[in-house]
Design a protein around this motif. Structure first.
Motif, PDB file in Angstrom:
ATOM      1  N   THR A  32       0.809  -1.216   0.000  1.00  0.00           N
ATOM      2  CA  THR A  32       0.000   0.000   0.000  1.00  0.00           C
ATOM      3  C   THR A  32       0.844   1.268   0.000  1.00  0.00           C
ATOM      4  O   THR A  32       0.321   2.351  -0.266  1.00  0.00           O
ATOM      5  N   ASN A  33       2.126   1.151   0.269  1.00  0.00           N
ATOM      6  CA  ASN A  33       2.993   2.327   0.230  1.00  0.00           C
ATOM      7  C   ASN A  33       3.147   2.907  -1.179  1.00  0.00           C
ATOM      8  O   ASN A  33       3.670   4.013  -1.330  1.00  0.00           O
ATOM      9  N   VAL A  34       2.689   2.209  -2.208  1.00  0.00           N
ATOM     10  CA  VAL A  34       2.804   2.752  -3.572  1.00  0.00           C
ATOM     11  C   VAL A  34       1.807   3.883  -3.818  1.00  0.00           C
ATOM     12  O   VAL A  34       1.928   4.610  -4.805  1.00  0.00           O
ATOM     13  N   MET A  35       0.825   4.049  -2.940  1.00  0.00           N
ATOM     14  CA  MET A  35      -0.187   5.101  -3.102  1.00  0.00           C
ATOM     15  C   MET A  35       0.370   6.408  -2.545  1.00  0.00           C
ATOM     16  O   MET A  35       0.660   6.501  -1.351  1.00  0.00           O
ATOM     17  N   ARG A  36       0.498   7.427  -3.410  1.00  0.00           N
ATOM     18  CA  ARG A  36       1.224   8.615  -2.977  1.00  0.00           C
ATOM     19  C   ARG A  36       0.573   9.940  -3.362  1.00  0.00           C
ATOM     20  O   ARG A  36       0.980  10.985  -2.861  1.00  0.00           O
ATOM     21  N   SER A  39      -5.396   4.736   6.405  1.00  0.00           N
ATOM     22  CA  SER A  39      -4.315   4.888   7.379  1.00  0.00           C
ATOM     23  C   SER A  39      -3.332   5.949   6.901  1.00  0.00           C
ATOM     24  O   SER A  39      -2.488   5.668   6.048  1.00  0.00           O
ATOM     25  N   PRO A  40      -3.418   7.181   7.429  1.00  0.00           N
ATOM     26  CA  PRO A  40      -2.607   8.269   6.873  1.00  0.00           C
ATOM     27  C   PRO A  40      -1.190   8.388   7.407  1.00  0.00           C
ATOM     28  O   PRO A  40      -0.335   8.954   6.735  1.00  0.00           O
ATOM     29  N   TRP A  41      -0.891   7.883   8.595  1.00  0.00           N
ATOM     30  CA  TRP A  41       0.358   8.269   9.260  1.00  0.00           C
ATOM     31  C   TRP A  41       1.596   7.866   8.460  1.00  0.00           C
ATOM     32  O   TRP A  41       2.497   8.675   8.233  1.00  0.00           O
ATOM     33  N   TYR A  42       1.670   6.609   8.039  1.00  0.00           N
ATOM     34  CA  TYR A  42       2.868   6.163   7.327  1.00  0.00           C
ATOM     35  C   TYR A  42       3.023   6.868   5.987  1.00  0.00           C
ATOM     36  O   TYR A  42       4.145   7.109   5.527  1.00  0.00           O
ATOM     37  N   ARG A  43       1.927   7.205   5.350  1.00  0.00           N
ATOM     38  CA  ARG A  43       2.024   7.942   4.093  1.00  0.00           C
ATOM     39  C   ARG A  43       2.676   9.317   4.343  1.00  0.00           C
ATOM     40  O   ARG A  43       3.573   9.730   3.620  1.00  0.00           O
ATOM     41  N   VAL A  44       2.193  10.014   5.365  1.00  0.00           N
ATOM     42  CA  VAL A  44       2.735  11.345   5.667  1.00  0.00           C
ATOM     43  C   VAL A  44       4.224  11.248   5.992  1.00  0.00           C
ATOM     44  O   VAL A  44       5.032  12.059   5.527  1.00  0.00           O
ATOM     45  N   HIS A  45       4.592  10.236   6.746  1.00  0.00           N
ATOM     46  CA  HIS A  45       5.986  10.125   7.160  1.00  0.00           C
ATOM     47  C   HIS A  45       6.871   9.461   6.104  1.00  0.00           C
ATOM     48  O   HIS A  45       8.057   9.249   6.337  1.00  0.00           O
ATOM     49  N   ARG A  46       6.287   9.211   4.948  1.00  0.00           N
ATOM     50  CA  ARG A  46       7.076   8.862   3.758  1.00  0.00           C
ATOM     51  C   ARG A  46       7.050  10.004   2.752  1.00  0.00           C
ATOM     52  O   ARG A  46       7.417   9.827   1.600  1.00  0.00           O
ATOM     53  N   GLY A  47       6.594  11.177   3.194  1.00  0.00           N
ATOM     54  CA  GLY A  47       6.698  12.374   2.368  1.00  0.00           C
ATOM     55  C   GLY A  47       5.440  12.804   1.659  1.00  0.00           C
ATOM     56  O   GLY A  47       5.463  13.765   0.883  1.00  0.00           O
ATOM     57  N   VAL A  48       4.320  12.130   1.889  1.00  0.00           N
ATOM     58  CA  VAL A  48       3.063  12.530   1.259  1.00  0.00           C
ATOM     59  C   VAL A  48       2.414  13.611   2.131  1.00  0.00           C
ATOM     60  O   VAL A  48       2.339  13.469   3.351  1.00  0.00           O
ATOM     61  N   ARG A  49       1.952  14.671   1.517  1.00  0.00           N
ATOM     62  CA  ARG A  49       1.299  15.742   2.258  1.00  0.00           C
ATOM     63  C   ARG A  49      -0.048  15.255   2.802  1.00  0.00           C
ATOM     64  O   ARG A  49      -0.824  14.618   2.096  1.00  0.00           O
ATOM     65  N   VAL A  50      -0.309  15.582   4.065  1.00  0.00           N
ATOM     66  CA  VAL A  50      -1.550  15.129   4.683  1.00  0.00           C
ATOM     67  C   VAL A  50      -2.759  15.660   3.928  1.00  0.00           C
ATOM     68  O   VAL A  50      -3.806  14.992   3.835  1.00  0.00           O
ATOM     69  N   GLU A  51      -2.638  16.856   3.345  1.00  0.00           N
ATOM     70  CA  GLU A  51      -3.746  17.419   2.573  1.00  0.00           C
ATOM     71  C   GLU A  51      -4.079  16.556   1.369  1.00  0.00           C
ATOM     72  O   GLU A  51      -5.254  16.394   1.020  1.00  0.00           O
ATOM     73  N   GLU A  52      -3.063  16.010   0.713  1.00  0.00           N
ATOM     74  CA  GLU A  52      -3.329  15.151  -0.451  1.00  0.00           C
ATOM     75  C   GLU A  52      -4.114  13.918  -0.043  1.00  0.00           C
ATOM     76  O   GLU A  52      -5.024  13.473  -0.755  1.00  0.00           O
ATOM     77  N   ILE A  53      -3.758  13.353   1.099  1.00  0.00           N
ATOM     78  CA  ILE A  53      -4.434  12.135   1.551  1.00  0.00           C
ATOM     79  C   ILE A  53      -5.899  12.415   1.865  1.00  0.00           C
ATOM     80  O   ILE A  53      -6.806  11.775   1.308  1.00  0.00           O
ATOM     81  N   GLU A  91      -1.258  12.827  16.532  1.00  0.00           N
ATOM     82  CA  GLU A  91      -1.195  13.551  15.259  1.00  0.00           C
ATOM     83  C   GLU A  91      -2.344  13.140  14.349  1.00  0.00           C
ATOM     84  O   GLU A  91      -2.989  13.982  13.722  1.00  0.00           O
ATOM     85  N   VAL A  92      -2.590  11.833  14.262  1.00  0.00           N
ATOM     86  CA  VAL A  92      -3.661  11.338  13.399  1.00  0.00           C
ATOM     87  C   VAL A  92      -5.012  11.843  13.878  1.00  0.00           C
ATOM     88  O   VAL A  92      -5.860  12.263  13.083  1.00  0.00           O
ATOM     89  N   ALA A  93      -5.213  11.821  15.193  1.00  0.00           N
ATOM     90  CA  ALA A  93      -6.479  12.337  15.744  1.00  0.00           C
ATOM     91  C   ALA A  93      -6.647  13.815  15.417  1.00  0.00           C
ATOM     92  O   ALA A  93      -7.744  14.262  15.040  1.00  0.00           O
ATOM     93  N   ASP A  94      -5.566  14.575  15.520  1.00  0.00           N
ATOM     94  CA  ASP A  94      -5.645  16.011  15.244  1.00  0.00           C
ATOM     95  C   ASP A  94      -5.891  16.279  13.763  1.00  0.00           C
ATOM     96  O   ASP A  94      -6.677  17.160  13.403  1.00  0.00           O
ATOM     97  N   TRP A  95      -5.221  15.533  12.883  1.00  0.00           N
ATOM     98  CA  TRP A  95      -5.495  15.683  11.441  1.00  0.00           C
ATOM     99  C   TRP A  95      -6.965  15.385  11.165  1.00  0.00           C
ATOM    100  O   TRP A  95      -7.631  16.110  10.434  1.00  0.00           O
TER     101      TRP A  95
END
Length: 355
Positions: free
Chosen positions: A64-68, A97-111, A147-151
């Motif tokens: 699932t990390n391929v989704m960016r 699940s947003p956390w790992y995406r964000v911490h691999r460089g994906v902007r939380v807004e995009e997710i 962080e996830v709760a706040d996002w």
């Protein structure tokens, strides 16, 4: 082809990342320049033969990390809505699940924007009402979970459609009990987000109790290990706690050895309301029609699964009223006859694949 089972369906337990079909996942990997350990659909299907729950988690993260991109996340929702609508789904609560995406460089807004726009497009194109429940991986430290709760709270406040309705807790239960996350779910509750944690999938009754007592769980995702404690089963029934049960997922991750021993029917007989979900359908080789046929084979009526979905949905009340009216207008006797006819083939197909 999965057996055809008619009738409206409500799905409260599906990880959107786990709905992406092999061909689409491979295409995402190529366009995002992300490496996968396989090159073909057949190899990816073989990768999805899980040894146990830990192996499933490893493969889930890896694939699932391929989704960016925002377009990826939007596509995930719309594609699944098309599949779910074809199986009769009218309401879906999708997990992401947003956390790992964000911490691999994906902007939380995009997710979040991708999933929110996808939910709107899903309803416009396919008539499926989609609500969203971001998920926390329980291996995270509490500050990362916060962080996830706040996002989630931030995007929920900005969303006039009220599409973000809950906060989940997923990942490996063993060694990661729910209790430390109580402050996280308290913050989410302040923002109007209901607690919908996984519990009682691979760990027993203490995980379910912790989710209820410390997280204030509105529903329990899985929860099947509750069957090990009659007092807990009575509590679930008395308090009207809906379990979002995923029989094929439990088989694939070896949480149960065979479908025949799955506790869904026993939970239902004890008065526990159970909805039905696919969990990660592309990875487990299932879909909603198959799950309903499996449930019929276990003696669980479709009308009860739908009613549990209505009761457990985190939607606004006008939507719930509409779902209830749709259920009242359905010829459930005909639906259940079709499900019983489809059940032997579904059980045989799922059982054969699981060997």
């Amino acid at each position: 082809m999965a057996p055809t089972v008619t009738g409206p369906k409500i799905e409260l337990h599906v990880h959107l990342e786990g709905t992406v079909r092999p061909a689409t996942l491979l295409a995402m990997a190529r366009r995002n320049n992300e490496a996968l350990p396989v090159r073909t659909e057949a190899e990816l299907t073989e990768l999805y033969r899980f040894r146990d729950f830990s192996h499933f988690i490893q493969v889930w993260v890896m694939t699932t990390n391929v989704m960016r991109t925002e377009a990826d996340f939007r596509q995930v929702v719309v594609d699944y809505a098309a599949q779910a609508a074809a199986a009769g789904a009218v309401y879906v609560e999708g997990i992401f699940s947003p956390w790992y995406r964000v911490h691999r460089g994906v902007r939380v807004e995009e997710i979040f924007h991708g999933y929110l726009d996808g939910a709107l497009e899903a309803e416009a194109r396919y008539g499926v009402q989609v609500r969203l429940t971001p998920d926390i991986d329980r291996v995270l430290p509490v500050d990362a979970a916060m962080e996830v709760a706040d996002w989630s709270a931030r995007f929920a406040r900005r969303d006039p459609e009220r599409l973000i309705v809950g906060l989940g807790l997923g990942g490996p239960e063993a060694g990661h009990p729910p209790e430390p996350f109580a402050p996280v779910f308290a913050r989410a509750r302040e923002a109007g987000l209901a607690a919908v944690p996984h519990a009682g999938e691979t760990v027993g009754v203490e995980s379910v109790r912790g989710a209820l007592d410390m997280l204030g769980a509105r529903r329990i995702r899985h929860g099947v290990r509750a069957i090990e404690d009659p007092a807990l089963v009575r509590r679930l029934a008395d308090e009207g706690i809906v379990l979002d049960v995923c029989p094929v997922s439990n088989l694939r991750t070896r949480s149960v050895t065979t479908l025949e021993e799955h506790p869904l029917a026993e939970l239902r007989a004890a008065g526990v309301a159970c909805s039905l979900g696919t969990d990660d359908p592309a990875m487990f080789g299932t879909d909603l029609e198959t799950e309903y046929a499996v449930a019929a084979g276990l003696g669980v009526p479709a009308r009860e699964l739908y009613a549990a979905g209505v009761a457990g949905a985190l939607c606004e009340e006008p939507v719930r009223v509409g779902l209830r009216k749709l259920g009242e207008a359905t010829d459930w006797d005909a639906v259940e006859r079709a499900a019983r006819v489809a059940a032997p083939a579904a059980l045989a197909r799922i059982g054969a694949v699981a060997l």
